[in-house]
Design an enzyme around this catalytic site. Structure first.
Site, PDB file in Angstrom:
ATOM      1  N   TYR A   1      -1.313  -0.028  10.336  1.00 42.25           N
ATOM      2  CA  TYR A   1      -1.426  -0.551   8.973  1.00 42.25           C
ATOM      3  C   TYR A   1      -0.203  -0.141   8.148  1.00 42.25           C
ATOM      4  O   TYR A   1       0.334  -0.946   7.381  1.00 42.25           O
ATOM      5  CB  TYR A   1      -2.725  -0.019   8.362  1.00 42.25           C
ATOM      6  CG  TYR A   1      -2.967  -0.329   6.910  1.00 42.25           C
ATOM      7  CD1 TYR A   1      -3.238  -1.617   6.467  1.00 42.25           C
ATOM      8  CD2 TYR A   1      -2.968   0.693   5.951  1.00 42.25           C
ATOM      9  CE1 TYR A   1      -3.491  -1.882   5.120  1.00 42.25           C
ATOM     10  CE2 TYR A   1      -3.221   0.441   4.615  1.00 42.25           C
ATOM     11  CZ  TYR A   1      -3.480  -0.854   4.201  1.00 42.25           C
ATOM     12  OH  TYR A   1      -3.735  -1.107   2.869  1.00 42.25           O
TER      13      TYR A   1
ATOM     14  N   SER B   1       0.848  -1.204   0.000  1.00 42.97           N
ATOM     15  CA  SER B   1       0.000   0.000   0.000  1.00 42.97           C
ATOM     16  C   SER B   1       0.874   1.242   0.000  1.00 42.97           C
ATOM     17  O   SER B   1       1.980   1.222   0.553  1.00 42.97           O
ATOM     18  CB  SER B   1      -0.887   0.035   1.244  1.00 42.97           C
ATOM     19  OG  SER B   1      -1.615   1.252   1.284  1.00 42.97           O
TER      20      SER B   1
HETATM   21  N1  NAD Z   1      -8.856  -0.697  -1.428  1.00 40.77           N
HETATM   22  C1  NAD Z   1      -7.901   0.203  -1.269  1.00 40.77           C
HETATM   23  O1  NAD Z   1      -8.160   1.422  -1.310  1.00 40.77           O
HETATM   24  C2  NAD Z   1      -6.472  -0.249  -1.057  1.00 40.77           C
HETATM   25  C3  NAD Z   1      -5.440   0.706  -1.053  1.00 40.77           C
HETATM   26  C4  NAD Z   1      -4.140   0.300  -0.836  1.00 40.77           C
HETATM   27  C5  NAD Z   1      -3.859  -1.033  -0.630  1.00 40.77           C
HETATM   28  N2  NAD Z   1      -4.868  -1.940  -0.627  1.00 40.77           N
HETATM   29  C6  NAD Z   1      -4.524  -3.335  -0.372  1.00 40.77           C
HETATM   30  O2  NAD Z   1      -5.053  -4.148  -1.404  1.00 40.77           O
HETATM   31  C7  NAD Z   1      -5.464  -5.399  -0.855  1.00 40.77           C
HETATM   32  C8  NAD Z   1      -6.921  -5.664  -1.205  1.00 40.77           C
HETATM   33  O3  NAD Z   1      -7.693  -4.562  -0.748  1.00 40.77           O
HETATM   34  P1  NAD Z   1      -9.284  -4.547  -0.928  1.00 40.77           P
HETATM   35  O4  NAD Z   1      -9.736  -3.176  -0.591  1.00 40.77           O
HETATM   36  O5  NAD Z   1      -9.627  -5.126  -2.234  1.00 40.77           O
HETATM   37  O6  NAD Z   1      -9.667  -5.555   0.248  1.00 40.77           O
HETATM   38  P2  NAD Z   1     -11.106  -5.951   0.874  1.00 40.77           P
HETATM   39  O7  NAD Z   1     -11.109  -5.561   2.301  1.00 40.77           O
HETATM   40  O8  NAD Z   1     -12.229  -5.460   0.005  1.00 40.77           O
HETATM   41  O9  NAD Z   1     -11.064  -7.531   0.740  1.00 40.77           O
HETATM   42  C9  NAD Z   1     -10.119  -8.274   1.465  1.00 40.77           C
HETATM   43  C10 NAD Z   1     -10.428  -9.745   1.294  1.00 40.77           C
HETATM   44  O10 NAD Z   1      -9.525 -10.456   2.143  1.00 40.77           O
HETATM   45  C11 NAD Z   1     -10.255 -11.392   2.914  1.00 40.77           C
HETATM   46  N3  NAD Z   1      -9.600 -11.616   4.203  1.00 40.77           N
HETATM   47  C12 NAD Z   1      -9.441 -10.706   5.202  1.00 40.77           C
HETATM   48  N4  NAD Z   1      -8.825 -11.276   6.236  1.00 40.77           N
HETATM   49  C13 NAD Z   1      -8.574 -12.563   5.882  1.00 40.77           C
HETATM   50  C14 NAD Z   1      -7.957 -13.657   6.524  1.00 40.77           C
HETATM   51  N5  NAD Z   1      -7.476 -13.548   7.778  1.00 40.77           N
HETATM   52  N6  NAD Z   1      -7.853 -14.829   5.879  1.00 40.77           N
HETATM   53  C15 NAD Z   1      -8.338 -14.962   4.616  1.00 40.77           C
HETATM   54  N7  NAD Z   1      -8.949 -13.960   3.963  1.00 40.77           N
HETATM   55  C16 NAD Z   1      -9.055 -12.776   4.583  1.00 40.77           C
HETATM   56  C17 NAD Z   1     -11.635 -10.788   3.082  1.00 40.77           C
HETATM   57  O11 NAD Z   1     -12.591 -11.791   3.394  1.00 40.77           O
HETATM   58  C18 NAD Z   1     -11.849 -10.114   1.735  1.00 40.77           C
HETATM   59  O12 NAD Z   1     -12.420 -10.982   0.788  1.00 40.77           O
HETATM   60  C19 NAD Z   1      -5.202  -5.326   0.654  1.00 40.77           C
HETATM   61  O13 NAD Z   1      -3.972  -5.938   0.943  1.00 40.77           O
HETATM   62  C20 NAD Z   1      -5.132  -3.842   0.921  1.00 40.77           C
HETATM   63  O14 NAD Z   1      -4.327  -3.549   2.029  1.00 40.77           O
HETATM   64  C21 NAD Z   1      -6.165  -1.570  -0.835  1.00 40.77           C
END
Ligand code: NAD
Length: 258
Positions: free
Chosen positions: A153, A142
């Site tokens: 985080y 991120s």
């Molecule tokens: N969405 C954003 O704005 C953003 C920005 C920067 C980085 N990211 C990173 O991108 C990645 C995906 O983000 P997103 O927003 O699509 O995520 P999200 O929160 O929409 O989805 C995360 C998924 O991971 C699963 N999950 C969570 N904990 C778990 C566990 N312990 N075991 C198995 N599965 C688990 C959840 O069930 C979910 O399906 C993450 O690593 C996040 O940190 C996202």
């Protein structure tokens, strides 16, 4: 015409039930990969089945435990006879607060969610990649390694960057590439699985909007990205097109480098 960059490859994607992980897994399947969709959500097999005509499987595991990570990798090997690519999507800030407002247990929860799954799956996949003679790991980090309202985080994702660089250095001689993207704020449909199962208080919503404002203003483009804009660079790095890239963390954040 859809490219077929993953034809003949076994791809494991974690956090594949929704968001960026789902987008990555479905596109890898559309590009010919045999894809294991791993998630804690019990509906992950339904998401895997959305990849019509592709060879996919869903697997439910809690990747905040080492046993969950190992079970997911073992399942992939049993189902598809090996692993070529691991894409670590699990993560995401659970709460947005000024650091002084975090309770100790909340700090631990952020590290468990956004660092430990990647640390565990990278370890659990290595024997399989070594047996295969090489492979690729793409971590989803991120740009929040520099940002407000989510210091734990930030620390977790800084750890993901460190895993990426050190593992790449250590395992290059075994033909294993380790890379990462660092997404910025990304627009997504309402989450079926909330980041914070307890729900956000009004105060937390205000802190979150402050973080959103900081993230948006830190970009050159003055906007959030889309899921497709995150999926494309992740799959480029996962593919053989990126064969001379390892140990790198690619910012995908409209000009913000985190
Ligand atoms: N969405 C954003 O704005 C953003 C920005 C920067 C980085 N990211 C990173 O991108 C990645 C995906 O983000 P997103 O927003 O699509 O995520 P999200 O929160 O929409 O989805 C995360 C998924 O991971 C699963 N999950 C969570 N904990 C778990 C566990 N312990 N075991 C198995 N599965 C688990 C959840 O069930 C979910 O399906 C993450 O690593 C996040 O940190 C996202």
């Amino acid at each position: 015409m859809i490219m077929q960059r993953f034809a003949g490859k076994v791809v494991v994607v974690t956090g594949a039930a929704q968001g960026i992980g789902r987008g990555v897994a479905l596109r890898a399947a559309a590009e010919g990969g045999r894809v294991v969709f791993v998630d804690r959500a019990d509906f992950v097999a339904e998401v895997a089945a959305e990849a019509q005509g592709a060879d996919t499987a869903g697997f439910v595991a809690d990747l905040e435990t080492y046993d969950g990570a190992k079970a997911a990798m073992d399942f992939a090997v049993q189902r598809f006879r090996g692993i070529d690519i691991l894409i670590n999507g699990v993560g995401g800030a659970i709460r947005m607060r000024p650091y002084a407002e975090f309770e100790p247990a909340q700090i631990d929860a952020e590290i468990r969610r956004s660092l430990m799954p990647t640390l565990y799956t990278c370890h659990a996949v290595l024997p399989h990649l070594l047996e295969r003679g090489g492979g690729t790991i793409v971590n989803v980090s991120s740009n929040a390694t520099r940002g407000i309202r989510r210091v734990p985080y930030s620390a977790a994702k800084g750890g993901v960057n460190a895993i990426t660089q050190s593992l790449a250095m250590e395992y290059a001689e075994h033909n294993i590439r380790v890379v990462a993207t660092a997404p910025g704020g990304t627009d997504a449909p309402p989450r079926r699985i909330p980041r914070n199962a307890a729900g956000d208080s009004e105060q937390e919503k205000t802190w979150m909007s402050e973080a959103v404002q900081q993230v948006t203003e830190s970009t050159f483009l003055k906007r959030y990205g889309t899921i497709d804009e995150q999926v494309a660079p992740i799959l480029f790095l996962a593919s053989d097109e990126a064969s001379y890239i390892t140990g790198s963390v690619l910012p995908v954040a409209g000009g913000d480098t985190g």
